[in-house]
Design a protein around this motif. Structure first.
Motif, PDB file in Angstrom:
ATOM      1  N   VAL A 111       0.848  -1.191   0.000  1.00  6.93           N
ATOM      2  CA  VAL A 111       0.000   0.000   0.000  1.00  6.93           C
ATOM      3  C   VAL A 111       0.883   1.240   0.000  1.00  6.93           C
ATOM      4  O   VAL A 111       1.792   1.368   0.826  1.00  6.93           O
ATOM      5  CB  VAL A 111      -0.930   0.033   1.229  1.00  6.93           C
ATOM      6  CG1 VAL A 111      -1.743   1.327   1.245  1.00  6.93           C
ATOM      7  CG2 VAL A 111      -1.859  -1.171   1.236  1.00  6.93           C
ATOM      8  N   MET A 112       0.617   2.158  -0.930  1.00  3.48           N
ATOM      9  CA  MET A 112       1.407   3.381  -1.022  1.00  3.48           C
ATOM     10  C   MET A 112       0.492   4.586  -1.234  1.00  3.48           C
ATOM     11  O   MET A 112      -0.521   4.493  -1.930  1.00  3.48           O
ATOM     12  CB  MET A 112       2.422   3.294  -2.172  1.00  3.48           C
ATOM     13  CG  MET A 112       3.435   2.179  -2.009  1.00  3.48           C
ATOM     14  SD  MET A 112       4.737   2.197  -3.273  1.00  3.48           S
ATOM     15  CE  MET A 112       5.660   3.665  -2.782  1.00  3.48           C
ATOM     16  N   GLY A 113       0.858   5.699  -0.640  1.00  2.00           N
ATOM     17  CA  GLY A 113       0.117   6.936  -0.841  1.00  2.00           C
ATOM     18  C   GLY A 113       0.639   7.674  -2.056  1.00  2.00           C
ATOM     19  O   GLY A 113       1.757   7.437  -2.513  1.00  2.00           O
ATOM     20  N   SER A 114      -0.179   8.559  -2.594  1.00  3.43           N
ATOM     21  CA  SER A 114       0.265   9.385  -3.716  1.00  3.43           C
ATOM     22  C   SER A 114      -0.436  10.726  -3.632  1.00  3.43           C
ATOM     23  O   SER A 114      -1.383  10.911  -2.865  1.00  3.43           O
ATOM     24  CB  SER A 114      -0.056   8.720  -5.059  1.00  3.43           C
ATOM     25  OG  SER A 114      -1.403   8.959  -5.415  1.00  3.43           O
ATOM     26  N   PHE A 141      -1.555  -1.173  -3.986  1.00  2.00           N
ATOM     27  CA  PHE A 141      -2.785  -0.426  -3.741  1.00  2.00           C
ATOM     28  C   PHE A 141      -2.387   1.030  -3.550  1.00  2.00           C
ATOM     29  O   PHE A 141      -1.782   1.396  -2.546  1.00  2.00           O
ATOM     30  CB  PHE A 141      -3.454  -0.979  -2.484  1.00  2.00           C
ATOM     31  CG  PHE A 141      -4.912  -0.651  -2.342  1.00  2.00           C
ATOM     32  CD1 PHE A 141      -5.708  -0.318  -3.424  1.00  2.00           C
ATOM     33  CD2 PHE A 141      -5.510  -0.700  -1.082  1.00  2.00           C
ATOM     34  CE1 PHE A 141      -7.047  -0.035  -3.277  1.00  2.00           C
ATOM     35  CE2 PHE A 141      -6.853  -0.419  -0.917  1.00  2.00           C
ATOM     36  CZ  PHE A 141      -7.630  -0.095  -2.021  1.00  2.00           C
ATOM     37  N   ILE A 142      -2.702   1.886  -4.540  1.00  2.00           N
ATOM     38  CA  ILE A 142      -2.299   3.291  -4.510  1.00  2.00           C
ATOM     39  C   ILE A 142      -3.454   4.134  -3.956  1.00  2.00           C
ATOM     40  O   ILE A 142      -4.568   4.103  -4.480  1.00  2.00           O
ATOM     41  CB  ILE A 142      -1.929   3.788  -5.913  1.00  2.00           C
ATOM     42  CG1 ILE A 142      -0.845   2.889  -6.526  1.00  2.00           C
ATOM     43  CG2 ILE A 142      -1.441   5.230  -5.861  1.00  2.00           C
ATOM     44  CD1 ILE A 142      -0.573   3.184  -7.984  1.00  2.00           C
ATOM     45  N   ILE A 143      -3.174   4.887  -2.895  1.00  2.00           N
ATOM     46  CA  ILE A 143      -4.209   5.684  -2.236  1.00  2.00           C
ATOM     47  C   ILE A 143      -3.944   7.174  -2.465  1.00  2.00           C
ATOM     48  O   ILE A 143      -2.964   7.722  -1.955  1.00  2.00           O
ATOM     49  CB  ILE A 143      -4.242   5.415  -0.715  1.00  2.00           C
ATOM     50  CG1 ILE A 143      -4.264   3.907  -0.429  1.00  2.00           C
ATOM     51  CG2 ILE A 143      -5.450   6.114  -0.097  1.00  2.00           C
ATOM     52  CD1 ILE A 143      -5.450   3.179  -0.995  1.00  2.00           C
ATOM     53  N   PRO A 144      -4.783   7.868  -3.231  1.00  2.00           N
ATOM     54  CA  PRO A 144      -4.618   9.309  -3.427  1.00  2.00           C
ATOM     55  C   PRO A 144      -4.760  10.057  -2.107  1.00  2.00           C
ATOM     56  O   PRO A 144      -5.466   9.612  -1.196  1.00  2.00           O
ATOM     57  CB  PRO A 144      -5.762   9.675  -4.385  1.00  2.00           C
ATOM     58  CG  PRO A 144      -6.126   8.380  -5.042  1.00  2.00           C
ATOM     59  CD  PRO A 144      -5.902   7.328  -4.015  1.00  2.00           C
ATOM     60  N   GLU A 145      -4.100  11.192  -2.009  1.00  2.00           N
ATOM     61  CA  GLU A 145      -4.036  11.915  -0.740  1.00  2.00           C
ATOM     62  C   GLU A 145      -5.395  12.378  -0.237  1.00  2.00           C
ATOM     63  O   GLU A 145      -5.614  12.506   0.965  1.00  2.00           O
ATOM     64  CB  GLU A 145      -3.089  13.119  -0.861  1.00  2.00           C
ATOM     65  CG  GLU A 145      -3.552  14.183  -1.833  1.00  2.00           C
ATOM     66  CD  GLU A 145      -2.647  15.398  -1.834  1.00  2.00           C
ATOM     67  OE1 GLU A 145      -1.979  15.627  -0.821  1.00  2.00           O
ATOM     68  OE2 GLU A 145      -2.601  16.107  -2.854  1.00  2.00           O
ATOM     69  N   VAL A 270     -10.070   8.114  -6.375  1.00  2.57           N
ATOM     70  CA  VAL A 270     -10.394   6.734  -6.030  1.00  2.57           C
ATOM     71  C   VAL A 270      -9.092   5.931  -5.985  1.00  2.57           C
ATOM     72  O   VAL A 270      -8.141   6.243  -6.702  1.00  2.57           O
ATOM     73  CB  VAL A 270     -11.371   6.098  -7.039  1.00  2.57           C
ATOM     74  CG1 VAL A 270     -12.705   6.818  -7.007  1.00  2.57           C
ATOM     75  CG2 VAL A 270     -10.785   6.099  -8.443  1.00  2.57           C
ATOM     76  N   PRO A 271      -9.029   4.915  -5.153  1.00  7.40           N
ATOM     77  CA  PRO A 271      -7.822   4.080  -5.076  1.00  7.40           C
ATOM     78  C   PRO A 271      -7.582   3.348  -6.392  1.00  7.40           C
ATOM     79  O   PRO A 271      -8.512   3.118  -7.165  1.00  7.40           O
ATOM     80  CB  PRO A 271      -8.141   3.093  -3.944  1.00  7.40           C
ATOM     81  CG  PRO A 271      -9.241   3.713  -3.187  1.00  7.40           C
ATOM     82  CD  PRO A 271     -10.036   4.517  -4.167  1.00  7.40           C
ATOM     83  N   PHE A 272      -6.337   2.970  -6.591  1.00  9.71           N
ATOM     84  CA  PHE A 272      -5.926   2.316  -7.835  1.00  9.71           C
ATOM     85  C   PHE A 272      -5.180   1.034  -7.469  1.00  9.71           C
ATOM     86  O   PHE A 272      -4.156   1.079  -6.809  1.00  9.71           O
ATOM     87  CB  PHE A 272      -5.012   3.258  -8.631  1.00  9.71           C
ATOM     88  CG  PHE A 272      -5.030   3.009 -10.099  1.00  9.71           C
ATOM     89  CD1 PHE A 272      -4.318   1.944 -10.641  1.00  9.71           C
ATOM     90  CD2 PHE A 272      -5.731   3.848 -10.940  1.00  9.71           C
ATOM     91  CE1 PHE A 272      -4.332   1.725 -12.008  1.00  9.71           C
ATOM     92  CE2 PHE A 272      -5.736   3.647 -12.311  1.00  9.71           C
ATOM     93  CZ  PHE A 272      -5.048   2.566 -12.855  1.00  9.71           C
ATOM     94  N   LEU A 273      -5.725  -0.117  -7.872  1.00  9.21           N
ATOM     95  CA  LEU A 273      -5.120  -1.400  -7.577  1.00  9.21           C
ATOM     96  C   LEU A 273      -4.389  -1.910  -8.804  1.00  9.21           C
ATOM     97  O   LEU A 273      -5.001  -2.193  -9.832  1.00  9.21           O
ATOM     98  CB  LEU A 273      -6.194  -2.408  -7.136  1.00  9.21           C
ATOM     99  CG  LEU A 273      -5.711  -3.817  -6.787  1.00  9.21           C
ATOM    100  CD1 LEU A 273      -4.758  -3.798  -5.594  1.00  9.21           C
ATOM    101  CD2 LEU A 273      -6.910  -4.738  -6.505  1.00  9.21           C
ATOM    102  N   VAL A 274      -3.062  -2.027  -8.692  1.00  9.36           N
ATOM    103  CA  VAL A 274      -2.237  -2.526  -9.791  1.00  9.36           C
ATOM    104  C   VAL A 274      -1.867  -3.973  -9.492  1.00  9.36           C
ATOM    105  O   VAL A 274      -1.225  -4.265  -8.474  1.00  9.36           O
ATOM    106  CB  VAL A 274      -0.963  -1.674  -9.963  1.00  9.36           C
ATOM    107  CG1 VAL A 274      -0.142  -2.194 -11.135  1.00  9.36           C
ATOM    108  CG2 VAL A 274      -1.332  -0.217 -10.190  1.00  9.36           C
TER     109      VAL A 274
END
Length: 277
Positions: A111-114, A141-145, A270-274
């Motif tokens: 999980v990483m923030g962006s 799992f990318i979580i926008p600020e 919205v979160p982005f799952l790669v």
């Protein structure tokens, strides 16, 4: 039990990602691993000596204190009885540290923030996140600020049907869907009116079979602008999370790494799952 790794530099971005993940997996038996990576500066131009640096240098005392404060903040915030926590601080190059930790601790998800705009608003995601996505074979799992947690009722899955999705790749997506009884809305963005080739049709049928245990639907948008098409899809279908395969370089690079000028679209939060093989 899920093992989730969250790198932290003790910033607000890292906390946003952490608080979102804690809520997202509230009902799931999960061990959260918090990793602080102190990047070497004196040997940054000579990474061959990175191992020597790790073994001979220690983490600054102020960063050890910050990690203690971080773990206290996490424990105070999180009320789920399903969660366990581990923490570690290392001195290493960022991507190498992530790779090593994932292998050592059998991590299931990163999980990483962006800063959260991606190319949909003319900006790219952070360079560290971009490097991890392209060089580390672990679901990210990318979580926008500015993302605010909500149950993922609708998950958008982007594809061009140009590849076969192995069951191992789909496992993470299906687990998320089953946890929240989410529907998976498959989207193909077509630049022009063009029927699918035989191989694409075969891949589409295989994907349909892989999704048979969850609610799903298939959609196509004819628009040469991928960013605009995806934004419209998110708005109209009320998408709560977007997923795609990292190996699908065509869609992946266009959506995440293509530099553009400022857009009028509102930021996608919205979160982005790669997903990775």
């Amino acid at each position: 039990m899920q093992h989730i790794l969250i790198p932290t530099d003790f910033s607000q971005h890292a906390w946003n990602a952490t608080s979102y993940a804690l809520q997202f997996f509230k009902s799931v038996n999960t061990t959260f691993h918090f990793l602080h990576i102190e990047t070497p500066t004196d040997l940054s131009k000579n990474p061959l000596h990175c191992d020597d640096l790790i073994s001979t240098k220690i983490i600054p005392e102020k960063k050890i204190l910050k990690m203690k404060e971080w773990m206290q903040k996490v424990s105070t915030y999180d009320t789920s009885v399903n969660h366990n926590f581990k923490q570690e601080s290392v001195k290493s190059f960022f991507v190498e540290a992530i790779k090593t930790y994932i292998i050592k601790h059998s991590i299931d998800l990163l999980v990483m923030g962006s800063k959260g705009c991606y190319c949909l608003t003319g900006k790219t995601i952070g360079s560290k996140t971009a490097k991890v996505i392209t060089r580390v074979k672990c679901p990210v799992f990318i979580i926008p600020e500015k993302a605010v947690f909500k149950k993922p009722i609708h998950i958008g899955f982007l594809t061009d049907f140009n590849m076969v999705y192995k069951n191992k790749v789909m496992q993470t997506l299906l687990e998320v869907s089953q946890t929240y009884k989410s529907s998976i809305n498959v989207l193909r963005v077509a630049g022009a009116k063009k029927i699918l080739e035989d191989s694409q049709n075969n891949n589409r049928e295989l994907l349909k079979d892989q999704l048979k245990e969850v609610s799903h639907s298939f959609h196509v948008i004819e628009n040469p602008n991928l960013e605009t098409a995806v934004q419209s899809f998110v708005d109209v279908m009320q998408i709560d999370m977007i997923a795609m395969i990292a190996k699908n370089l065509n869609l992946f690079q266009r959506l995440l790494f293509k530099p553009k000028g400022p857009q009028k679209n509102h930021p996608m939060q919205v979160p982005f799952l790669v997903l990775h093989e």
